[in-house]
Motif scaffolding. Structure first.
Motif, PDB file in Angstrom:
ATOM      1  N   ASP A 238       4.495 -36.087 -38.677  1.00 21.82           N
ATOM      2  CA  ASP A 238       5.451 -34.993 -38.836  1.00 21.82           C
ATOM      3  C   ASP A 238       6.871 -35.565 -38.944  1.00 21.82           C
ATOM      4  N   GLY A 239       7.412 -35.513 -40.153  1.00 19.49           N
ATOM      5  CA  GLY A 239       8.724 -36.107 -40.405  1.00 19.49           C
ATOM      6  C   GLY A 239       9.848 -35.456 -39.620  1.00 19.49           C
ATOM      7  N   MET A 240       9.590 -34.272 -39.070  1.00 19.65           N
ATOM      8  CA  MET A 240      10.616 -33.594 -38.290  1.00 19.65           C
ATOM      9  C   MET A 240      10.498 -33.907 -36.792  1.00 19.65           C
ATOM     10  N   LEU A 241       9.571 -34.804 -36.449  1.00 18.13           N
ATOM     11  CA  LEU A 241       9.442 -35.195 -35.034  1.00 18.13           C
ATOM     12  C   LEU A 241       9.301 -36.716 -34.880  1.00 18.13           C
ATOM     13  N   ARG A 242       9.686 -37.428 -35.935  1.00 14.15           N
ATOM     14  CA  ARG A 242       9.533 -38.889 -35.863  1.00 14.15           C
ATOM     15  C   ARG A 242      10.805 -39.574 -35.376  1.00 14.15           C
ATOM     16  N   MET A 243      11.772 -38.794 -34.891  1.00 17.17           N
ATOM     17  CA  MET A 243      13.006 -39.405 -34.418  1.00 17.17           C
ATOM     18  C   MET A 243      12.770 -40.017 -33.026  1.00 17.17           C
ATOM     19  N   PRO A 244      13.488 -41.102 -32.693  1.00 19.37           N
ATOM     20  CA  PRO A 244      13.314 -41.693 -31.360  1.00 19.37           C
ATOM     21  C   PRO A 244      13.846 -40.773 -30.256  1.00 19.37           C
ATOM     22  N   VAL A 245      13.336 -40.984 -29.057  1.00 18.75           N
ATOM     23  CA  VAL A 245      13.659 -40.117 -27.920  1.00 18.75           C
ATOM     24  C   VAL A 245      14.489 -40.874 -26.879  1.00 18.75           C
ATOM     25  N   VAL A 246      15.616 -40.283 -26.494  1.00 17.51           N
ATOM     26  CA  VAL A 246      16.439 -40.843 -25.419  1.00 17.51           C
ATOM     27  C   VAL A 246      16.421 -39.853 -24.260  1.00 17.51           C
ATOM     28  N   THR A 247      16.129 -40.328 -23.060  1.00 15.01           N
ATOM     29  CA  THR A 247      16.035 -39.429 -21.916  1.00 15.01           C
ATOM     30  C   THR A 247      17.073 -39.798 -20.859  1.00 15.01           C
ATOM     31  N   ILE A 248      17.881 -38.803 -20.493  1.00 15.18           N
ATOM     32  CA  ILE A 248      18.875 -39.028 -19.441  1.00 15.18           C
ATOM     33  C   ILE A 248      18.196 -38.763 -18.100  1.00 15.18           C
ATOM     34  N   VAL A 249      17.755 -39.834 -17.471  1.00 10.90           N
ATOM     35  CA  VAL A 249      17.013 -39.718 -16.210  1.00 10.90           C
ATOM     36  C   VAL A 249      17.980 -39.552 -15.036  1.00 10.90           C
ATOM     37  N   SER A 250      19.102 -40.243 -15.115  1.00  8.62           N
ATOM     38  CA  SER A 250      20.004 -40.350 -13.961  1.00  8.62           C
ATOM     39  C   SER A 250      20.423 -38.999 -13.395  1.00  8.62           C
ATOM     40  N   ALA A 251      20.933 -38.135 -14.256  1.00  4.16           N
ATOM     41  CA  ALA A 251      21.474 -36.861 -13.777  1.00  4.16           C
ATOM     42  C   ALA A 251      20.395 -36.044 -13.072  1.00  4.16           C
ATOM     43  N   GLU A 252      19.162 -36.072 -13.601  1.00  7.71           N
ATOM     44  CA  GLU A 252      18.080 -35.312 -12.981  1.00  7.71           C
ATOM     45  C   GLU A 252      17.674 -35.932 -11.646  1.00  7.71           C
ATOM     46  N   ALA A 253      17.471 -37.246 -11.661  1.00  9.93           N
ATOM     47  CA  ALA A 253      16.953 -37.914 -10.467  1.00  9.93           C
ATOM     48  C   ALA A 253      17.930 -37.814  -9.297  1.00  9.93           C
ATOM     49  N   TRP A 254      19.227 -37.909  -9.594  1.00 10.77           N
ATOM     50  CA  TRP A 254      20.218 -37.918  -8.507  1.00 10.77           C
ATOM     51  C   TRP A 254      20.673 -36.516  -8.114  1.00 10.77           C
ATOM     52  N   GLU A 258      15.770 -34.965  -2.539  1.00 10.96           N
ATOM     53  CA  GLU A 258      15.349 -36.273  -2.036  1.00 10.96           C
ATOM     54  C   GLU A 258      16.444 -37.325  -2.233  1.00 10.96           C
ATOM     55  N   ALA A 259      17.250 -37.135  -3.302  1.00 13.54           N
ATOM     56  CA  ALA A 259      18.300 -38.114  -3.607  1.00 13.54           C
ATOM     57  C   ALA A 259      19.666 -37.679  -3.074  1.00 13.54           C
ATOM     58  N   LEU A 260      19.759 -36.437  -2.589  1.00 16.94           N
ATOM     59  CA  LEU A 260      21.060 -35.902  -2.183  1.00 16.94           C
ATOM     60  C   LEU A 260      21.257 -35.826  -0.673  1.00 16.94           C
ATOM     61  N   GLU A 273      20.141 -43.888  -0.227  1.00 15.53           N
ATOM     62  CA  GLU A 273      20.192 -44.729  -1.430  1.00 15.53           C
ATOM     63  C   GLU A 273      18.789 -45.157  -1.869  1.00 15.53           C
ATOM     64  N   GLU A 274      17.969 -45.532  -0.883  1.00 14.87           N
ATOM     65  CA  GLU A 274      16.612 -45.983  -1.191  1.00 14.87           C
ATOM     66  C   GLU A 274      15.801 -44.865  -1.847  1.00 14.87           C
ATOM     67  N   ARG A 275      15.978 -43.648  -1.319  1.00 16.85           N
ATOM     68  CA  ARG A 275      15.252 -42.489  -1.865  1.00 16.85           C
ATOM     69  C   ARG A 275      15.670 -42.206  -3.302  1.00 16.85           C
ATOM     70  N   GLY A 276      16.977 -42.264  -3.523  1.00 18.99           N
ATOM     71  CA  GLY A 276      17.491 -41.979  -4.870  1.00 18.99           C
ATOM     72  C   GLY A 276      17.002 -43.000  -5.883  1.00 18.99           C
ATOM     73  N   ILE A 277      17.022 -44.259  -5.475  1.00 21.89           N
ATOM     74  CA  ILE A 277      16.554 -45.321  -6.378  1.00 21.89           C
ATOM     75  C   ILE A 277      15.087 -45.098  -6.730  1.00 21.89           C
ATOM     76  N   GLN A 278      14.308 -44.764  -5.697  1.00 19.89           N
ATOM     77  CA  GLN A 278      12.875 -44.534  -5.955  1.00 19.89           C
ATOM     78  C   GLN A 278      12.678 -43.370  -6.916  1.00 19.89           C
ATOM     79  N   MET A 279      13.405 -42.302  -6.675  1.00 19.23           N
ATOM     80  CA  MET A 279      13.275 -41.134  -7.543  1.00 19.23           C
ATOM     81  C   MET A 279      13.661 -41.498  -8.979  1.00 19.23           C
TER      82      MET A 279
END
Lengths: 314, 261
Positions: A238-254, A258-260, A273-279
């Motif tokens: 599917d030429g309309m879904l062959r673009m690469p994917v970038v995921t912003i993990v940081s904002a969600e995880a922190w 568990e991270a707050l 800090e340990e919890r946030g890193i793990q998440m």
């Protein structure tokens, strides 16, 4: 009789998107195997890690390692240089959270000045992330795209509400790369790529930002979205879904409890800090296993762990 | 399965314009119809040069190169009763965007066209009949087995044999319609690909009715597993129906603009 695996032949690889200029360049995408299945075909590109830095600096209470890492780096440019020094980092993400009218409402002019300084100083390719306010992001991205013409940056992201303005300014007028952001909605992800393409933005200029969730916070939707997007690309070409994917993990995880939550409030949970890193590291690994071509992380230890994971699997 | 494959039927020597263009080697009318069909989303273009008993080889070569040179090697389906002309067409065909299709072999006199496809790495339409219309599905299935055996003997991948149940005209053979659909299901259950001349069903009907009947037929046939058809891609209703069925079958991911793709 020995077992002979029969491999699916994926003839249509994920599109490649080049970000950066001069010595600082990176290529997103290009793989033609299922996520992390590097053993299926030689010469597959490794997923990339980006390090997020904030224009207003991160809140570091209970995060002594993070605070120590950026100690003395008082400008966005200094933080970007620090972030770029991390082994395993492929790019730096300048996050203009201070531009948010609901936060410090930093002016577009100030953001542009900081960005120019940071891009000039940073030895790695640069990705720009906005403040999530549609109006401000449109104004900010347009100004940044113009001021940094020729730098070939990646802007995260255009949404359903502002893709026309973003596509026209960032990609068409000033020649940068653009993320198409859909909040864990596979049909919208495809639709955004369709309308951006119809606007005249080349597929080699589009990256998908499919959204994210921290592990345990609806991650199954993220996993299934990433999985279905990659299947549509590889199996249905599917030429309309062959673009690469970038995921912003940081904002969600922190941003999950568990991270707050501080160690004072929850002594039995151990250091924050340990919890946030793990998440963050666990979520990053899960995203990579589901189909992200790049993850954006905040903590140096998460970067180190994720880089080690990728290196071990390559 | 995969996305439904449409084979555009409008380059056909039954059309006076096309017949004349082929006789005079006049590219313009052929290129015009090729462009219309490609723009309308045809995966393949059928190139029907008729019986072409005289000069068929040169004509097929000319038509194949004409269309492929002008349309980035668009995949083609070579359609004539003259095997030598198909062979000649295959010799100049560029498969970079898809294997050629030999249209067609049957379980009667034309079974040798399977050998032709096998020798040239092409796909072959396999008409499940010996001569004329098969009387029932037992006869269709017997033909199907013969065709399959012939293909296997020649080292073909069964995926490259696309079985044609013979769509029948409703005006005159209304009682045979469900049988054709059932045969498609039987082929699909065995994992075979299928095709056919869809517009046969609406032959002789008023112009306004044909797109409606063709669309209903393709939807019911796709439900039964039909994987491709020879169609008029310029029939918007039909193409919209095929795209919608592909969404429902999960062959393509839905997006609001899916009809524009």
């Amino acid at each position: 009789m020995s077992f002979e695996p029969k491999l699916r032949a994926y003839t249509a690889p994920v599109f490649t998107v080049e970000v950066g200029s001069g010595e600082r360049k990176m290529t997103l995408g290009g793989e033609s195997v299922q996520p992390l299945c590097f053993f299926d075909k030689p010469d597959q590109p490794a997923p990339l890690i980006g390090v997020e830095v904030s224009d207003i600096g991160f809140e570091t209470e209970g995060l002594p390692e993070l605070a120590a890492f950026y100690a003395g780096a008082d400008t966005l440019a200094a933080r970007a240089v620090k972030a770029a020094s991390l082994p395993g980092a492929s790019f730096v993400c300048l996050h203009f959270e201070g531009a948010d009218p609901a936060a410090t409402n930093k002016s577009v002019e100030d953001c542009v000045a900081e960005a120019k300084e940071a891009v000039a100083a940073c030895p790695l390719p640069v990705v720009i992330a906005g403040c999530k306010n549609i109006e401000k992001d449109t104004a900010l991205f347009t100004a940044l795209a113009e001021a940094l013409t020729g730098e070939n940056l990646l802007f995260l992201s255009a949404r359903e509400e502002d893709y026309k303005a973003m596509g026209a300014a960032v990609a068409l007028a000033y020649g940068h790369k653009l993320g198409a952001e859909s909040a864990v909605d596979i049909n919208l992800a495809k639709q955004l790529n369709v309308v951006l393409t119809q606007l005249g933005v080349a597929s080699s200029s589009i990256v998908m930002n499919l959204g994210a969730a921290a592990a345990g916070y609806g991650f199954e939707y993220v996993a299934s979205t990433l999985d279905r997007v990659r299947s549509a690309a590889l199996e249905q070409q599917d030429g309309m879904l062959r673009m690469p994917v970038v995921t912003i993990v940081s904002a969600e995880a922190w941003s999950v409890k568990e991270a707050l939550v501080s160690e004072d409030d929850m002594p039995e949970w151990g250091p924050r800090e340990e919890r946030g890193i793990q998440m963050e590291a666990v979520t990053a690994a899960a995203c990579l296993a589901s189909g992200s071509d790049a993850v954006i992380l905040r903590h140096p230890v998460s970067v180190e762990k994720t880089a080690a994971l990728i290196a071990a699997l390559m | 399965m995969a996305k439904f494959v449409t084979i555009g039927e409008r380059i056909h020597c039954i059309s006076p314009t096309i017949r004349e263009a082929m006789a005079n080697r006049d590219p313009a009318p052929i290129l015009k119809r090729a462009k219309e069909q490609i723009d309308a989303g045809a995966t393949y273009l059928d190139v029907n040069i008729g019986p072409a008993e005289n000069g068929g080889e040169e004509l097929m070569k000319w038509a194949v190169r004409l269309i492929q040179d002008n349309f980035d090697n668009h995949p083609l389906c070579l359609d004539t009763a003259n095997s030598k002309a198909i062979e000649a067409g295959l010799s100049v065909y560029n498969p970079v965007r898809g294997k050629a299709i030999v249209n067609s072999a049957d379980a009667g006199d034309r079974i040798g066209n399977i050998d032709l496809a096998a020798a040239n790495g092409a796909i072959c339409f396999a008409l499940c009949s010996k001569a004329g219309v098969p009387s029932d599905n037992d006869e269709r299935m017997a033909c199907c087995q013969e065709l399959l055996e012939r293909g296997m003997e020649q080292g073909m991948d069964p995926e490259d044999l696309w079985f044609d149940p013979l769509f029948l005209v409703i005006k005159g053979m209304q009682d045979k319609q469900m049988e054709v659909l059932e045969f498609i299901k039987m082929c699909s259950d065995m994992g075979f690909k299928t095709t056919g001349g869809l517009s046969n069903v609406s032959n002789g009907m008023p112009k306004l009715i044909r797109p409606i009947i063709d669309s209903a037929t393709v939807a019911m046939a796709m439900m039964n597993g039909l994987t491709s058809a020879i169609v008029n891609p310029c029939d918007l209703r039909l193409m919209e129906t095929i795209k919608s069925c592909d969404v429902i079958r999960g062959e393509t991911l839905y997006a609001d603009s899916y009809l524009e793709l």
